[in-house]
Scaffold this motif. Sequence first.
Motif, mmCIF file in Angstrom:
data_model
loop_
_atom_site.group_PDB
_atom_site.id
_atom_site.type_symbol
_atom_site.label_atom_id
_atom_site.label_comp_id
_atom_site.label_asym_id
_atom_site.label_seq_id
_atom_site.Cartn_x
_atom_site.Cartn_y
_atom_site.Cartn_z
ATOM 1 N N MET A 178 -11.264 7.177 11.954
ATOM 2 C CA MET A 178 -9.932 7.471 11.398
ATOM 3 C C MET A 178 -9.472 8.882 11.730
ATOM 4 O O MET A 178 -10.277 9.797 11.873
ATOM 5 C CB MET A 178 -9.944 7.276 9.872
ATOM 6 C CG MET A 178 -10.746 8.308 9.126
ATOM 7 S SD MET A 178 -10.976 7.913 7.368
ATOM 8 C CE MET A 178 -12.256 6.678 7.483
ATOM 9 N N PHE A 179 -8.171 9.031 11.868
ATOM 10 C CA PHE A 179 -7.556 10.344 12.064
ATOM 11 C C PHE A 179 -7.448 10.991 10.695
ATOM 12 O O PHE A 179 -6.932 10.377 9.755
ATOM 13 C CB PHE A 179 -6.166 10.165 12.686
ATOM 14 C CG PHE A 179 -5.492 11.455 13.052
ATOM 15 C CD1 PHE A 179 -5.835 12.142 14.201
ATOM 16 C CD2 PHE A 179 -4.506 12.000 12.228
ATOM 17 C CE1 PHE A 179 -5.213 13.336 14.555
ATOM 18 C CE2 PHE A 179 -3.882 13.178 12.563
ATOM 19 C CZ PHE A 179 -4.227 13.850 13.726
ATOM 20 N N PRO A 237 -5.520 -5.141 4.253
ATOM 21 C CA PRO A 237 -4.527 -4.100 4.549
ATOM 22 C C PRO A 237 -4.321 -3.975 6.058
ATOM 23 O O PRO A 237 -5.294 -3.977 6.818
ATOM 24 C CB PRO A 237 -5.146 -2.812 3.991
ATOM 25 C CG PRO A 237 -6.387 -3.193 3.290
ATOM 26 C CD PRO A 237 -6.737 -4.594 3.650
ATOM 27 N N CYS A 238 -3.070 -3.874 6.474
ATOM 28 C CA CYS A 238 -2.789 -3.743 7.912
ATOM 29 C C CYS A 238 -3.297 -2.387 8.410
ATOM 30 O O CYS A 238 -3.660 -1.503 7.631
ATOM 31 C CB CYS A 238 -1.293 -3.916 8.178
ATOM 32 S SG CYS A 238 -0.279 -2.510 7.681
ATOM 33 N N GLY A 239 -3.299 -2.229 9.717
ATOM 34 C CA GLY A 239 -3.847 -1.003 10.321
ATOM 35 C C GLY A 239 -3.137 0.252 9.852
ATOM 36 O O GLY A 239 -3.764 1.271 9.535
ATOM 37 N N ARG A 240 -1.815 0.197 9.819
ATOM 38 C CA ARG A 240 -1.032 1.361 9.381
ATOM 39 C C ARG A 240 -1.398 1.728 7.944
ATOM 40 O O ARG A 240 -1.553 2.900 7.609
ATOM 41 C CB ARG A 240 0.460 1.028 9.503
ATOM 42 C CG ARG A 240 1.392 2.137 9.068
ATOM 43 C CD ARG A 240 2.846 1.736 9.359
ATOM 44 N NE ARG A 240 3.745 2.824 9.045
ATOM 45 C CZ ARG A 240 4.367 2.968 7.877
ATOM 46 N NH1 ARG A 240 4.177 2.090 6.916
ATOM 47 N NH2 ARG A 240 5.168 3.989 7.674
ATOM 48 N N CYS A 241 -1.545 0.713 7.099
ATOM 49 C CA CYS A 241 -1.861 0.977 5.697
ATOM 50 C C CYS A 241 -3.271 1.516 5.528
ATOM 51 O O CYS A 241 -3.530 2.316 4.621
ATOM 52 C CB CYS A 241 -1.654 -0.285 4.861
ATOM 53 S SG CYS A 241 0.097 -0.641 4.665
ATOM 54 N N GLU A 294 0.829 -1.210 0.000
ATOM 55 C CA GLU A 294 0.000 0.000 0.000
ATOM 56 C C GLU A 294 0.862 1.258 0.000
ATOM 57 O O GLU A 294 0.481 2.279 -0.580
ATOM 58 C CB GLU A 294 -0.929 0.003 1.211
ATOM 59 C CG GLU A 294 -1.964 -1.117 1.206
ATOM 60 C CD GLU A 294 -1.486 -2.433 1.819
ATOM 61 O OE1 GLU A 294 -0.251 -2.653 1.853
ATOM 62 O OE2 GLU A 294 -2.320 -3.224 2.251
ATOM 63 N N CYS A 295 2.022 1.193 0.672
ATOM 64 C CA CYS A 295 2.932 2.357 0.691
ATOM 65 C C CYS A 295 3.490 2.590 -0.706
ATOM 66 O O CYS A 295 3.586 3.740 -1.157
ATOM 67 C CB CYS A 295 4.071 2.119 1.675
ATOM 68 S SG CYS A 295 3.530 1.944 3.364
ATOM 69 N N SER A 296 3.856 1.504 -1.384
ATOM 70 C CA SER A 296 4.350 1.641 -2.765
ATOM 71 C C SER A 296 3.263 2.211 -3.655
ATOM 72 O O SER A 296 3.533 3.024 -4.545
ATOM 73 C CB SER A 296 4.754 0.280 -3.325
ATOM 74 O OG SER A 296 5.732 -0.315 -2.529
ATOM 75 N N LEU A 309 -3.808 4.849 3.453
ATOM 76 C CA LEU A 309 -4.736 4.912 2.313
ATOM 77 C C LEU A 309 -5.847 5.925 2.558
ATOM 78 O O LEU A 309 -6.286 6.621 1.639
ATOM 79 C CB LEU A 309 -5.361 3.532 2.068
ATOM 80 C CG LEU A 309 -4.437 2.426 1.542
ATOM 81 C CD1 LEU A 309 -5.148 1.078 1.605
ATOM 82 C CD2 LEU A 309 -3.982 2.722 0.119
ATOM 83 N N SER A 310 -6.304 6.021 3.799
ATOM 84 C CA SER A 310 -7.465 6.882 4.107
ATOM 85 C C SER A 310 -7.172 8.346 3.793
ATOM 86 O O SER A 310 -8.061 9.090 3.388
ATOM 87 C CB SER A 310 -7.894 6.719 5.568
ATOM 88 O OG SER A 310 -7.000 7.384 6.436
#
Length: 133
Positions: A126-127, A92-96, A62-64, A100-101
């Motif tokens: 979500m923040f 998708p993991c929590g960080r991703c 997701e970062c890529s 993405l959000s």
Amino acid sequence: MKQEITAEQWKTLQEAAYAAMKLSYSPYSHFPVGAAALTDDGRIVSGANIENASYGLTLCAECSLVSDLIRTGGGRLVAFACVDSNGDPCSPCGRCRQILSEHGGPDMLLQMAEGVMTMAEVLPGMFTPQDLV
Ligand code: THU
């Protein structure tokens, strides 16, 4: 704004995610992941996980993908698919989800193993950039 995604568009996203997964650099986990998303101007952006000998520095697919989004002109993520080496949906993991959000907002659609869900459903509370105001 909510956008309807056709079955054909979901298939295109799955195929793009699968193609990205094949380019994964994952020599440590041997768990290649590929992600693809449709943008609000009709582009398809994608990414794969990139691991590191310093394991904790691994970049998720997701970062890529977000890097590809920004590099190719930005915009909003409308619909997203992520797959493992079998082509099955990868959660998708929590960080991703948070990453993405920022670029998709609460209405972004995600193909999950359970079916299509919104970002608001997979990341309630979500923040957001608004929280910084
Ligand atoms: N991984 C992703 O690329 N995205 C996720 O959301 C979950 C995990 C990757 C990171 C690591 O390279 C491998 O999957 C195993 O955790």
